[in-house]
Enzyme design. Structure first.
Site, PDB file in Angstrom:
ATOM      1  N   GLU A 184     -49.504 -63.147  14.409  1.00 56.47           N
ATOM      2  CA  GLU A 184     -49.227 -64.282  15.307  1.00 56.47           C
ATOM      3  C   GLU A 184     -49.202 -63.925  16.795  1.00 56.47           C
ATOM      4  O   GLU A 184     -48.323 -64.345  17.536  1.00 56.47           O
ATOM      5  CB  GLU A 184     -47.900 -64.935  14.903  1.00 56.47           C
ATOM      6  N   GLU A 218     -50.685 -66.825   3.121  1.00 55.81           N
ATOM      7  CA  GLU A 218     -49.331 -67.394   2.979  1.00 55.81           C
ATOM      8  C   GLU A 218     -49.433 -68.860   2.593  1.00 55.81           C
ATOM      9  O   GLU A 218     -48.743 -69.719   3.127  1.00 55.81           O
ATOM     10  CB  GLU A 218     -48.549 -67.252   4.293  1.00 55.81           C
TER      11      GLU A 218
HETATM   12  C1  GLA Z   1     -44.896 -66.737   9.116  1.00 57.91           C
HETATM   13  C2  GLA Z   1     -44.721 -65.270   8.809  1.00 57.91           C
HETATM   14  C3  GLA Z   1     -44.125 -65.057   7.463  1.00 57.91           C
HETATM   15  C4  GLA Z   1     -42.987 -66.018   7.183  1.00 57.91           C
HETATM   16  C5  GLA Z   1     -43.474 -67.417   7.354  1.00 57.91           C
HETATM   17  C6  GLA Z   1     -42.394 -68.435   7.056  1.00 57.91           C
HETATM   18  O1  GLA Z   1     -45.990 -67.293   8.612  1.00 57.91           O
HETATM   19  O2  GLA Z   1     -45.907 -64.533   8.889  1.00 57.91           O
HETATM   20  O3  GLA Z   1     -43.658 -63.752   7.366  1.00 57.91           O
HETATM   21  O4  GLA Z   1     -41.940 -65.753   8.044  1.00 57.91           O
HETATM   22  O5  GLA Z   1     -43.858 -67.554   8.696  1.00 57.91           O
HETATM   23  O6  GLA Z   1     -41.543 -68.064   6.066  1.00 57.91           O
END
Ligand code: GLA
Length: 477
Positions: A249, A380
């Site tokens: 990020e 994710e």
């Molecule tokens: C982001 C992070 C993850 C997690 C998610 C929400 O995407 O990369 O590690 O914290 O947020 O749970």
């Protein structure tokens, strides 16, 4: 070989009403796979319900009469494909889930994970804040470490929380050599869940920020220590990890370039940890820390450990522009271990909503990242509920069906793009297993979609640990 597990019949019935993707397609050029006239593409509604029937048909053909009678006698059980078998067959890659310490004690979760998934990401336990013992306000203690022949002072690391989960996985793997689970390391460098004191003189956030030379040493030490401990020759976890998110990020949601130290003026940079603003950027005022992170990761990682960049909102055009800039910058510096960077795939987090991203934006994002890196992973994945979803029994059934349709559409895009020579989708990970442990249950204000406080049902298994219609989208052969 299929295994028998008890399943919820409602799931199969619900999937059978999955709609065709045609009505969701926007104006596209001839090369687009979301153009429904593309002959290479299977329509999404042919994938799941049909595959379920086909799988049953082929089994029936092979089964002896006696088997058929046995199957009839077991009418409370339904023969289904296992999730990882379906994903391997359809997408040709592993399927992962995230787990946190809280879930480790839930034996039903463990049973689902070991049956259906072949990869795990630790939800929190390998992030810097956890590795520093959740001492977010104040550094718990320091020690000396050797870095390139120089002695430096470093914060003490706490391996215990991650090892509790990793030890369980290693035990499982030792006892089940034909059914092993691999792990994704997550994450080395992140503006969030990293204590603010890590960026200051003497690890004290009331003192000045350190200079880039000092920060480089801290960065190299952290990456070296993490990778050596978990993936090194002498590590008890050697060969357990398939890859590691090196940077997470680092691109702004708003500006189309790198995340800065002033993304959100309401968030003081002196907070213990950050949601939006980056102290990495504050120290370097450039992307140097990102390049260095991939350089150090390449220096200390085994050659077969993949290295990733990972981000959310990755299908939004402005954000995509910034991510592409970052990927190109890392790629340009590629070199041998110790001499340059290495990056093996782009991690598209995949925290999606019922209406966003569109199929076209999803397709274009995969294409854009693959054009720079080649390999793309969904890392994710989850799906926020519809805006008006209230969690009632009646609404739930409808929402589960709609969610399956939505997942089906996205999965169809992935499978179809994956057939192209220069696009490789090499992993699919969901951010959790059963709905009630999802981060969205407590953070439903995040990222749009459902309104704050309203229920979420983002994953493949419901609160009874039963497969939802969405499960059959991915488990189908
Ligand atoms: C982001 C992070 C993850 C997690 C998610 C929400 O995407 O990369 O590690 O914290 O947020 O749970």
């Amino acid at each position: 070989m299929k295994k028998k597990i008890a399943v919820c019949m409602a799931g199969i019935l619900a999937v059978s009403v999955l709609m065709s993707c045609g009505s969701q397609v926007g104006e596209r050029g001839a090369e687009s796979i979301t153009d429904v006239t593309n002959e290479n593409a299977d329509a999404p509604d042919q994938v799941d319900a049909g595959a379920e029937t086909e799988a049953e048909d082929s089994d029936d053909a092979e089964a002896s009469e006696g088997d058929a009678q046995d199957a009839e006698a077991e009418n409370d059980e339904e023969e289904v494909v296992i999730l990882k078998d379906g994903v391997e067959k359809q997408l040709g890659c592993f399927v992962g889930t995230a787990i946190t310490s809280q879930e480790l004690g839930d034996t039903k979760i463990w049973a689902l994970i070991t049956t259906h998934f072949n990869a795990i990401t630790l939800g929190n336990e390998l992030k810097p804040d956890c590795m520093f013992g959740y001492s977010n306000g104040r550094c718990k203690g320091t020690e000396e470490a050797d870095l390139n022949g120089e002695t430096i002072v470093v914060p003490k690391l706490d391996y215990s929380k991650s090892e509790k989960i990793l030890d369980r996985i290693v035990k499982w793997n030792n006892e089940n050599p034909d059914n092993v689970i691999k792990v994704r390391g997550h994450v080395l460098v992140w503006h969030a869940q990293t204590p603010e004191w890590f960026f200051h003189e003497d690890y004290d956030k009331t003192k000045d920020y350190v200079d880039t030379e000092t920060m480089n040493k801290r960065l190299e030490w952290y990456i070296k220590t993490m990778l050596t401990h978990y993936t090194g020759e002498d590590s008890k976890y050697k060969d357990l990890f398939y890859g590691w998110d090196v940077v997470n990020e680092a691109v702004s949601d708003a500006t189309g370039t790198y995340r800065s130290d002033s993304e959100n003026s309401e968030e003081p940079l002196t907070n213990d940890t950050h949601n939006n603003n980056s102290s990495w950027w504050h120290v370097y005022q450039s992307n140097e820390y990102i390049i260095n992170a991939f350089t150090y990761a390449n220096k200390y990682a085994p050659a077969d450990l993949e290295l990733y960049y990972n981000d959310y909102n990755e299908c939004m055009l402005n954000k995509q522009k910034g991510i592409i800039e970052l990927l190109k910058a890392v790629k340009e510096k590629e070199g041998a271990p110790g001499e340059g960077t290495r990056i093996d795939a782009m991690g598209m987090q995949g925290h999606y909503q019922m209406s966003s991203p569109s199929m076209v934006d999803f397709e274009n994002a995969i294409r854009a990242y693959a054009a720079v890196i080649g390999n793309v992973q969904i890392t994710e994945m989850d799906m926020k509920s519809s805006d008006n979803y209230d969690g009632s029994a009646e609404a739930k059934e409808r929402e589960f069906t709609r969610q399956a349709e939505r997942y089906n559409t996205l999965y169809w895009v992935m499978k179809t793009l994956n057939q192209e020579d220069d696009i490789n989708i090499t992993g699919l990970t969901f951010w959790g297993t059963v709905d009630h442990y999802s981060w969205l249950q407590s953070r439903s204000d995040v990222g749009g979609g459902n309104k704050e406080g309203l229920p979420e049902c983002p994953l493949l298994f419901d609160e009874m640990y039963l497969p939802k219609p969405a499960f059959y989208v991915f488990a189908g052969e």
